[in-house]
Design a protein around this motif. Structure first.
Motif, PDB file in Angstrom:
ATOM      1  N   THR A 317     -20.870  17.393 -36.547  1.00  0.00           N
ATOM      2  CA  THR A 317     -21.172  17.189 -35.125  1.00  0.00           C
ATOM      3  C   THR A 317     -21.770  18.431 -34.477  1.00  0.00           C
ATOM      4  O   THR A 317     -21.821  18.537 -33.257  1.00  0.00           O
ATOM      5  CB  THR A 317     -19.901  16.782 -34.359  1.00  0.00           C
ATOM      6  N   SER A 318     -22.264  19.357 -35.283  1.00  0.00           N
ATOM      7  CA  SER A 318     -22.783  20.606 -34.716  1.00  0.00           C
ATOM      8  C   SER A 318     -24.009  20.357 -33.841  1.00  0.00           C
ATOM      9  O   SER A 318     -24.176  21.001 -32.801  1.00  0.00           O
ATOM     10  CB  SER A 318     -23.116  21.594 -35.834  1.00  0.00           C
ATOM     11  N   HIS A 319     -24.874  19.432 -34.254  1.00  0.00           N
ATOM     12  CA  HIS A 319     -26.049  19.127 -33.427  1.00  0.00           C
ATOM     13  C   HIS A 319     -25.622  18.528 -32.098  1.00  0.00           C
ATOM     14  O   HIS A 319     -26.164  18.869 -31.034  1.00  0.00           O
ATOM     15  CB  HIS A 319     -26.982  18.160 -34.164  1.00  0.00           C
ATOM     16  N   TRP A 320     -24.676  17.659 -32.139  1.00  0.00           N
ATOM     17  CA  TRP A 320     -24.146  17.027 -30.933  1.00  0.00           C
ATOM     18  C   TRP A 320     -23.631  18.091 -29.962  1.00  0.00           C
ATOM     19  O   TRP A 320     -23.956  18.101 -28.770  1.00  0.00           O
ATOM     20  CB  TRP A 320     -23.048  16.052 -31.358  1.00  0.00           C
ATOM     21  N   ARG A 321     -22.834  19.011 -30.504  1.00  0.00           N
ATOM     22  CA  ARG A 321     -22.252  20.048 -29.649  1.00  0.00           C
ATOM     23  C   ARG A 321     -23.320  20.983 -29.082  1.00  0.00           C
ATOM     24  O   ARG A 321     -23.226  21.439 -27.941  1.00  0.00           O
ATOM     25  CB  ARG A 321     -21.217  20.857 -30.432  1.00  0.00           C
ATOM     26  N   ALA A 322     -24.346  21.279 -29.872  1.00  0.00           N
ATOM     27  CA  ALA A 322     -25.371  22.227 -29.437  1.00  0.00           C
ATOM     28  C   ALA A 322     -26.371  21.611 -28.463  1.00  0.00           C
ATOM     29  O   ALA A 322     -26.878  22.294 -27.570  1.00  0.00           O
ATOM     30  CB  ALA A 322     -26.110  22.780 -30.648  1.00  0.00           C
ATOM     31  N   SER A 323     -26.658  20.336 -28.646  1.00  0.00           N
ATOM     32  CA  SER A 323     -27.723  19.707 -27.853  1.00  0.00           C
ATOM     33  C   SER A 323     -27.218  18.862 -26.698  1.00  0.00           C
ATOM     34  O   SER A 323     -27.941  18.633 -25.720  1.00  0.00           O
ATOM     35  CB  SER A 323     -28.588  18.829 -28.760  1.00  0.00           C
ATOM     36  N   GLY A 324     -26.014  18.359 -26.832  1.00  0.00           N
ATOM     37  CA  GLY A 324     -25.505  17.439 -25.817  1.00  0.00           C
ATOM     38  C   GLY A 324     -25.899  15.997 -26.074  1.00  0.00           C
ATOM     39  O   GLY A 324     -25.461  15.098 -25.353  1.00  0.00           O
ATOM     40  N   PHE A 325     -26.715  15.756 -27.109  1.00  0.00           N
ATOM     41  CA  PHE A 325     -27.098  14.388 -27.466  1.00  0.00           C
ATOM     42  C   PHE A 325     -26.111  13.847 -28.499  1.00  0.00           C
ATOM     43  O   PHE A 325     -25.861  14.485 -29.529  1.00  0.00           O
ATOM     44  CB  PHE A 325     -28.522  14.354 -28.022  1.00  0.00           C
ATOM     45  N   MET A 326     -25.584  12.667 -28.225  1.00  0.00           N
ATOM     46  CA  MET A 326     -24.560  12.088 -29.098  1.00  0.00           C
ATOM     47  C   MET A 326     -25.203  11.488 -30.345  1.00  0.00           C
ATOM     48  O   MET A 326     -25.332  10.275 -30.483  1.00  0.00           O
ATOM     49  CB  MET A 326     -23.767  11.028 -28.342  1.00  0.00           C
ATOM     50  N   ALA A 327     -25.635  12.375 -31.235  1.00  0.00           N
ATOM     51  CA  ALA A 327     -26.305  11.897 -32.444  1.00  0.00           C
ATOM     52  C   ALA A 327     -25.995  12.808 -33.614  1.00  0.00           C
ATOM     53  O   ALA A 327     -26.003  14.039 -33.472  1.00  0.00           O
ATOM     54  CB  ALA A 327     -27.813  11.835 -32.228  1.00  0.00           C
ATOM     55  N   ARG A 328     -25.708  12.201 -34.757  1.00  0.00           N
ATOM     56  CA  ARG A 328     -25.649  12.937 -36.011  1.00  0.00           C
ATOM     57  C   ARG A 328     -27.045  12.859 -36.623  1.00  0.00           C
ATOM     58  O   ARG A 328     -27.754  11.882 -36.441  1.00  0.00           O
ATOM     59  CB  ARG A 328     -24.592  12.345 -36.945  1.00  0.00           C
ATOM     60  N   VAL A 329     -27.438  13.873 -37.382  1.00  0.00           N
ATOM     61  CA  VAL A 329     -28.848  13.972 -37.758  1.00  0.00           C
ATOM     62  C   VAL A 329     -29.093  14.084 -39.263  1.00  0.00           C
ATOM     63  O   VAL A 329     -30.212  14.362 -39.680  1.00  0.00           O
ATOM     64  CB  VAL A 329     -29.508  15.172 -37.041  1.00  0.00           C
ATOM     65  N   GLU A 330     -28.086  13.844 -40.086  1.00  0.00           N
ATOM     66  CA  GLU A 330     -28.314  13.914 -41.530  1.00  0.00           C
ATOM     67  C   GLU A 330     -28.823  12.578 -42.072  1.00  0.00           C
ATOM     68  O   GLU A 330     -28.652  11.528 -41.452  1.00  0.00           O
ATOM     69  CB  GLU A 330     -27.022  14.294 -42.257  1.00  0.00           C
ATOM     70  N   ASP A 331     -29.476  12.640 -43.231  1.00  0.00           N
ATOM     71  CA  ASP A 331     -29.902  11.450 -43.964  1.00  0.00           C
ATOM     72  C   ASP A 331     -29.334  11.568 -45.375  1.00  0.00           C
ATOM     73  O   ASP A 331     -29.833  12.338 -46.197  1.00  0.00           O
ATOM     74  CB  ASP A 331     -31.424  11.348 -44.006  1.00  0.00           C
ATOM     75  N   GLU A 332     -28.278  10.811 -45.655  1.00  0.00           N
ATOM     76  CA  GLU A 332     -27.579  10.929 -46.935  1.00  0.00           C
ATOM     77  C   GLU A 332     -28.126   9.989 -48.003  1.00  0.00           C
ATOM     78  O   GLU A 332     -27.567   9.891 -49.097  1.00  0.00           O
ATOM     79  CB  GLU A 332     -26.087  10.687 -46.724  1.00  0.00           C
ATOM     80  N   GLY A 333     -29.233   9.294 -47.709  1.00  0.00           N
ATOM     81  CA  GLY A 333     -29.930   8.529 -48.721  1.00  0.00           C
ATOM     82  C   GLY A 333     -29.131   7.388 -49.315  1.00  0.00           C
ATOM     83  O   GLY A 333     -28.424   6.654 -48.622  1.00  0.00           O
ATOM     84  N   ARG A 334     -29.236   7.239 -50.632  1.00  0.00           N
ATOM     85  CA  ARG A 334     -28.631   6.115 -51.353  1.00  0.00           C
ATOM     86  C   ARG A 334     -27.108   6.048 -51.147  1.00  0.00           C
ATOM     87  O   ARG A 334     -26.515   4.969 -51.212  1.00  0.00           O
ATOM     88  CB  ARG A 334     -28.960   6.253 -52.840  1.00  0.00           C
TER      89      ARG A 334
END
Length: 500
Positions: A317-334
């Protein structure tokens, strides 16, 4: 195949599946060999849906549907918008601008506003109608179900909602882009189809699209010709027609390499032959890029850098905490399809047919140079660590809209300019975060390989020999007009057809 209980139901996308064709043609004398010691047999009509010759009425219906924006929620984007026959059947950009955009390829820009850029690269469609395909999408989330758990006969994000009547895996794939809010459907409240998708009423969305087609006299005639025994128009029929069209229209099997494996030993120049010997020998490329389509159709984690917004995966959730946007941003593929640890950050081996035409390369288009893509494979973890996300040529997003509320009403409004810098963090967050980048590196299964510059150049020469001259520009496939009366997409004047 994984057991049913580990399938997820996250939403978004050819024929009867058969074994890879037997390898038959020996490698030239003196070539070094790896696990694969023979060249593939030439592609034949029987290797494709409808044995290479779909009924003309079915093909023509699929052709019109492919380029007609009628299948999008807001009637403003077609399959051909992101799978352009003038741009290698992709769109020539790392990550597409879908619903809410205007223009084509590198010239596409936001128009009405977008909520995000498409998280994965638009895949090239060359030979997509080959029967040997056993999954669709970068993560393989649409695939045959030999146990027929669901009536459709396919595993898919729609699970039991995907209905029977789909003739092929490629037809099953065609049911899903129309459900994606950022690709074709639009946002909740913009149109009934987008709202149905947002409310998980996917069957209703498909039925509304079919009803839309049924109201158009031109499509009534075309569906009756293609399906004379049917008493109503269905989205499944449309998908079968789309599959028939793609199977024939995007077949590509007349490259110098094709001519070589068919017996014309003079078809490959010396550098390409040297590259071929490396490909099937010392470089071991054919360990994964095997068979007639130069793909094993399996899934491999090769430490590909991530650019763009990702697929909302992971627990970080580091992106969420840094940006304020409630989004996770990884792509774990298969992994997000099977939930098996060995599939983390694994993506399907792409076909290398016309690979020189289909860049940028990688599941997210991280590399815009084919030589850089090859070099990544030589030491993928080192390449991952050295990759700069700021070097990626992502299209600018001039107008961003975000979901918010007005009392009990859902609305989409322009993003506050003061939050724009925080929004843009998602495009480089994963690659710039050591912890998240390390997750990708640890999942890597590609062993380092030492090749000198001359050998890399030879491999590039071989990859260029996989280009079929007829594939460079197939804009003649785009109809001048479509039954909806909308402008076919992509749209080119006769002069523009030969510019890019």
């Amino acid at each position: 195949m994984s057991s049913p209980k580990v399938r997820n139901i996250a939403c978004s996308f050819t024929g009867t599946v058969v074994s890879l064709a037997l390898l038959a043609t020996p490698i030239p004398v003196g070539a070094q060999t790896s696990k694969t010691t023979q060249l593939p047999s030439p592609l034949r009509d029987v290797d494709f849906l409808h044995d290479g010759s779909p009924p003309p009425a079915l093909f023509e219906l699929g052709r019109n549907l492919f380029f007609d924006p009628i299948l999008s929620g807001n009637r403003n984007i077609s399959c051909g918008t992101c799978h352009d026959p003038a741009r290698g059947t992709s769109d020539g950009v790392a990550l597409s601008i879908g619903e809410g955009g205007a223009g084509f390829g590198p010239y596409r820009r936001t128009a009405d506003g977008v909520t995000e850029r498409i998280p994965r690269n638009a895949q090239a469609l060359w030979n997509i109608g080959a029967k040997e395909y056993r999954s669709m999408f970068h993560d393989g989330r649409v695939e045959p179900d030999p146990h027929r758990t669901f009536q459709s006969g396919f595993w898919s994000p729609a699970r039991e909602h995907l209905r029977k009547g789909l003739d092929s895996l490629l037809a099953a794939q065609a049911m899903f882009p129309v459900l994606s809010a950022s690709e074709m459907a639009g946002q909740k409240g913009e149109n009934p189809i987008a709202t149905a998708v947002a409310e998980d009423r996917v069957s209703d969305a498909w039925d509304m699209l079919a009803a839309r087609l049924a109201k158009l006299p031109g499509y009534q005639i075309m569906f009756e010709a293609a399906f004379p025994q049917a008493d109503q128009i269905t989205m499944e029929q449309a998908a079968n027609a789309l599959a028939a069209f793609q199977s024939k229209a995007f077949r590509s099997d007349d490259s110098p390499f094709d001519q070589y494996i068919a017996g014309n030993t003079s078809a490959l120049a010396a550098p390409a032959r040297a590259g071929m010997e490396l490909f099937y020998g010392k470089a071991a490329c054919a360990d994964c890029h095997s068979g007639p389509l130069l793909s094993d159709h399996a899934f491999h984690a090769i430490a590909m850098p991530q650019i763009g917004p990702g697929k909302g995966h992971g627990a970080d959730t580091s992106h969420w905490r840094a940006s304020g946007f409630m989004a996770r941003v990884e792509d774990e593929g298969r992994y997000r399809v099977t939930f098996e640890a060995g599939d983390l950050f694994a993506f399907r081996t792409p076909s290398l047919r016309n690979v020189a035409l289909s860049g940028p390369w990688g599941h997210d288009g991280a590399f815009d140079d084919l030589t850089a893509t090859v070099r990544h494979h030589l030491d993928s973890v080192t390449s991952l660590e050295a990759f700069s996300p700021q070097a990626s040529a992502l299209l600018p997003l001039e107008k961003i809209i975000e979901q918010t509320g007005d009392g009990s009403r859902l609305v989409f409004r322009s993003l506050n300019p003061q939050r724009r810098a925080a929004f843009d963090l998602r495009d480089s967050w994963v690659q710039s975060a050591p912890k998240l980048r390390t997750r990708i590196a640890k999942a890597n299964t590609l062993a380092p390989m030492q090749l000198d510059d001359k050998e890399v150049d030879a491999l590039i020469a071989f990859l260029n020999s996989l280009t079929d001259a007829s594939a460079v520009n197939r804009t003649e496939l785009i109809p001048a007009k479509v039954p909806s009366g909308l402008t076919p997409q992509p749209f080119y004047t006769q002069e523009q057809q030969h510019e890019d």
